[in-house]
Design a protein around this motif. Structure first.
Motif, mmCIF file in Angstrom:
data_model
loop_
_atom_site.group_PDB
_atom_site.id
_atom_site.type_symbol
_atom_site.label_atom_id
_atom_site.label_comp_id
_atom_site.label_asym_id
_atom_site.label_seq_id
_atom_site.Cartn_x
_atom_site.Cartn_y
_atom_site.Cartn_z
ATOM 1 N N LYS A 216 0.743 -1.319 0.132
ATOM 2 C CA LYS A 216 -0.079 -0.004 0.097
ATOM 3 C C LYS A 216 0.957 1.334 -0.052
ATOM 4 C CE LYS A 216 -3.676 0.491 2.067
ATOM 5 N NZ LYS A 216 -4.940 0.473 3.481
ATOM 6 N N ILE A 217 2.159 1.264 0.723
ATOM 7 C CA ILE A 217 2.947 2.384 0.709
ATOM 8 C C ILE A 217 3.395 2.682 -0.401
ATOM 9 C CG2 ILE A 217 4.936 3.278 1.979
ATOM 10 C CD1 ILE A 217 4.229 1.850 4.437
ATOM 11 N N SER A 218 3.999 1.472 -0.898
ATOM 12 C CA SER A 218 4.757 1.843 -2.236
ATOM 13 C C SER A 218 3.790 2.127 -3.090
ATOM 14 C CB SER A 218 5.608 0.589 -2.705
ATOM 15 O OG SER A 218 6.687 0.368 -2.045
ATOM 16 N N PHE A 219 2.603 1.774 -3.419
ATOM 17 C CA PHE A 219 1.668 1.985 -4.467
ATOM 18 C C PHE A 219 1.157 3.337 -4.272
ATOM 19 C CE2 PHE A 219 -2.673 2.612 -5.801
ATOM 20 C CZ PHE A 219 -2.697 2.207 -7.052
ATOM 21 N N MET A 220 1.081 3.995 -2.973
ATOM 22 C CA MET A 220 0.843 5.314 -2.909
ATOM 23 C C MET A 220 1.783 6.360 -3.350
ATOM 24 S SD MET A 220 -2.325 6.510 -2.247
ATOM 25 C CE MET A 220 -2.874 7.967 -2.696
ATOM 26 N N ASN A 233 -3.046 16.450 -6.963
ATOM 27 C CA ASN A 233 -2.540 16.655 -5.721
ATOM 28 C C ASN A 233 -2.792 15.351 -4.884
ATOM 29 O OD1 ASN A 233 -2.675 16.916 -2.792
ATOM 30 N ND2 ASN A 233 -3.038 19.537 -3.049
ATOM 31 N N VAL A 234 -1.709 14.651 -4.295
ATOM 32 C CA VAL A 234 -1.729 13.220 -3.848
ATOM 33 C C VAL A 234 -2.740 13.245 -2.425
ATOM 34 C CG1 VAL A 234 0.233 13.508 -2.272
ATOM 35 C CG2 VAL A 234 -0.717 11.315 -3.638
ATOM 36 N N ASP A 235 -2.791 14.516 -1.837
ATOM 37 C CA ASP A 235 -3.662 14.615 -0.694
ATOM 38 C C ASP A 235 -5.243 14.410 -0.914
ATOM 39 O OD1 ASP A 235 -1.427 15.007 1.052
ATOM 40 O OD2 ASP A 235 -1.746 17.128 0.958
ATOM 41 N N HIS A 236 -5.481 15.001 -2.066
ATOM 42 C CA HIS A 236 -6.969 14.898 -2.529
ATOM 43 C C HIS A 236 -7.153 13.462 -2.876
ATOM 44 C CE1 HIS A 236 -6.746 19.540 -3.586
ATOM 45 N NE2 HIS A 236 -7.024 19.172 -2.101
ATOM 46 N N VAL A 237 -6.302 12.816 -3.843
ATOM 47 C CA VAL A 237 -6.219 11.560 -4.280
ATOM 48 C C VAL A 237 -6.248 10.596 -3.125
ATOM 49 C CG1 VAL A 237 -5.314 9.702 -5.555
ATOM 50 C CG2 VAL A 237 -5.227 12.058 -6.329
ATOM 51 N N ARG A 238 -5.615 10.762 -1.987
ATOM 52 C CA ARG A 238 -5.439 9.741 -0.956
ATOM 53 C C ARG A 238 -6.811 9.827 -0.198
ATOM 54 N NH1 ARG A 238 -5.029 11.502 4.002
ATOM 55 N NH2 ARG A 238 -3.917 13.401 3.415
ATOM 56 N N ILE A 239 -7.437 11.068 0.120
ATOM 57 C CA ILE A 239 -8.914 11.064 0.611
ATOM 58 C C ILE A 239 -9.864 10.486 -0.120
ATOM 59 C CG2 ILE A 239 -10.718 12.772 1.494
ATOM 60 C CD1 ILE A 239 -8.155 14.689 2.001
ATOM 61 N N ARG A 250 -5.630 4.192 6.099
ATOM 62 C CA ARG A 250 -4.371 4.030 6.540
ATOM 63 C C ARG A 250 -3.475 3.178 5.591
ATOM 64 N NH1 ARG A 250 -5.448 0.519 12.346
ATOM 65 N NH2 ARG A 250 -3.300 1.263 12.499
ATOM 66 N N PHE A 251 -2.084 3.738 5.798
ATOM 67 C CA PHE A 251 -1.031 3.376 5.160
ATOM 68 C C PHE A 251 -1.196 3.991 3.504
ATOM 69 C CE2 PHE A 251 -0.662 0.394 8.448
ATOM 70 C CZ PHE A 251 0.666 0.437 8.785
ATOM 71 N N LEU A 252 -1.734 4.868 3.523
ATOM 72 C CA LEU A 252 -2.120 5.624 2.163
ATOM 73 C C LEU A 252 -1.385 6.946 2.232
ATOM 74 C CD1 LEU A 252 -5.664 4.906 1.351
ATOM 75 C CD2 LEU A 252 -3.621 3.745 0.391
ATOM 76 N N PHE A 253 -0.584 7.418 3.290
ATOM 77 C CA PHE A 253 0.390 8.510 2.935
ATOM 78 C C PHE A 253 1.704 8.641 2.316
ATOM 79 C CE2 PHE A 253 -2.606 8.941 6.607
ATOM 80 C CZ PHE A 253 -3.053 10.345 6.884
ATOM 81 N N PRO A 254 1.594 9.310 1.323
ATOM 82 C CA PRO A 254 3.157 9.024 0.442
ATOM 83 C C PRO A 254 4.184 9.877 1.388
ATOM 84 C CG PRO A 254 1.689 10.885 -0.276
ATOM 85 C CD PRO A 254 0.887 10.252 0.835
ATOM 86 N N GLY A 255 5.337 9.420 1.145
ATOM 87 C CA GLY A 255 6.372 10.046 1.742
ATOM 88 C C GLY A 255 7.810 9.537 1.141
#
Length: 433
Positions: A216-220, A233-239, A250-255
């Motif tokens: 999930k982390i790598s995908f995001m 904007n990945v923040d909008h996509v994540r939501i 959970r585990f959708l925060f990029p970094g």
């Protein structure tokens, strides 16, 4: 119940302390004499929120004790938990040297029926190997081997143990099942499940869980990188994605990639298990490749901004541990980022609330460690934020601008809003926005 825990790392010490908290008599065994002596003196050797209070109470009330003497440590044990290191070898496979070595020792000193519990994260088939090692010198009626994988998150490990979402126990022995059920019953009074299954399925469950979360982390992170290219904007996509109950938030925060003692090692080990069984686990290989690239994304942003010349420039680093609320720097993205910056001739000033001692052991004088987050900004050419400690979320931006040579921030955790940073007159790059 009388319990022995062999190994006092994150898993072992949390396991032993939490079992003592429910009234069991727990002996923790470790070969590190200095570490055992410090624990006897009341020093907790790791930083884990909530652990120190339980540790102090249970040592004071003599339910939790420590020794280097394995034979004395297991004398009364009804269950022996193996919480030993399983470091990755060069080929990515988990090294079982410590576990099988202790099993060999136990086979010569156990004198009555004991449940031997694999608490470490181990490859599928390890319970069989431990069983065979014990059986070399020990009658099979005197032991059962159980797989009981841990699902502890560093930073909230105590809560995870005391209030587990689920407990997974791998055994085909009714006698061992009864003992393990009695041991864990106090932790699942609210109805959270204890799942019993065979040993190999329990071993696979741990690897599957961690590998899926890493995926999930790598995908995001891949989505974030694509967002930057196309202007999303990945923040909008994540939501938007996380609101789907099939996916979850959970585990959708990029970094800057995952790290720590579990995800990198477990993903490698599962991929290695697949290779050993002639199965091409393509998704896992991609997950690891993405994570390796993602660790360097901040360095790439820095190099791009400074026209590929950062020799002699000074960078502030906020956050050194692989995640907040721990001092663990194993496979921490910050370690890789610092190494890359140093190789390009940069100087580093760094701050972390808990992990600086560990970083000092690794880098020594190559990295200037600072007393607080603002000292790490004095005369720096730019700041890189690597770990999302709460103390970094609402800093004084006016003070930051006064201290820094230029108001330039590369944020690997998307702590701040883009419009706000523009209003503050900072050059601000983040991930996927």
């Amino acid at each position: 119940m009388n319990i022995t825990v062999i190994g006092t790392g994150y898993v072992g010490l949390v396991t032993g302390t939490c079992f003592a908290e429910t009234g069991n008599q727990v002996v923790c065994v470790d070969i590190d004499e200095d570490k055992v002596e410090r624990m006897k003196q009341g020093e907790v050797p790791i930083y884990e929120p909530g652990l120190e209070a339980l540790f102090e109470r249970n040592t004071r009330q003599k339910r939790l004790s420590f020794t280097t003497d394995l034979k004395a440590g297991i004398q009364k044990a009804e269950a022996i938990f193996l919480a030993l290191p399983t470091p990755p070898g060069e080929d990515g496979s988990a090294d079982l040297t410590y576990i099988l070595g202790v099993a060999e020792q136990l086979s010569k000193i156990i004198t009555r029926y004991t449940v031997i519990v694999d608490k470490s994260t181990v490859p599928v088939g390890t319970a069989d190997k431990v069983h065979n090692t014990l059986a070399k010198h020990l009658d099979e009626s005197l032991f059962d081997v159980v797989s009981n994988p841990e699902f502890l998150r560093e930073g909230v490990a105590v809560d995870d143990f005391l209030k587990p979402e689920r407990v997974v126990i791998g055994t085909q022995s009714d006698k061992a099942k009864s003992l393990m059920e009695r041991l864990y019953k106090p932790f699942v009074r609210q109805g959270n499940p204890i799942y019993f299954m065979d040993e190999k399925s329990a071993e696979m469950t741990k690897y599957a869980a961690n590998s899926f979360l890493a995926t999930k982390i790598s995908f995001m992170n891949e989505i974030a990188n694509l967002c930057e290219i196309v202007g999303a904007n990945v923040d909008h996509v994540r939501i938007g994605v996380g609101s789907d109950s099939r996916i979850g938030k959970r585990f959708l925060f990029p970094g800057v990639g995952y790290g720590g003692s579990c995800f990198p090692k477990d993903v490698q080990a599962l991929a290695r298990t697949a290779n050993q069984n002639n199965y091409d686990f393509q998704i896992l290989n991609a997950v690891m490749d993405v994570n390796d690239r993602q660790r360097k994304v901040i360095v790439q942003k820095i190099l791009r901004y400074f026209d590929n010349d950062i020799a002699g420039k000074t960078f502030g680093i906020w956050g050194l541990s692989f995640k907040p609320n721990t001092d663990d720097i194993r496979e921490a993205p910050a370690v890789y980022i610092i190494q890359e910056l140093l190789e390009h001739g940069a100087r580093i000033k760094a701050y972390d609330p808990e992990a600086m001692e560990n970083i000092n052991r690794l880098f020594g004088e190559k990295v200037q460690l600072c007393d607080d987050q603002y000292e790490a900004l004095i005369d720096v050419d730019a700041l890189a934020i690597i770990t999302e400690w709460s103390v970094f979320r609402t800093p004084s931006f006016s003070v930051m601008k006064e201290l820094m040579k230029a108001p330039v921030i590369f944020d690997g955790r998307n702590l701040y809003e883009m419009d706000f940073m523009k209003d503050q007159d900072f050059y601000y790059e983040s991930i996927g926005r």
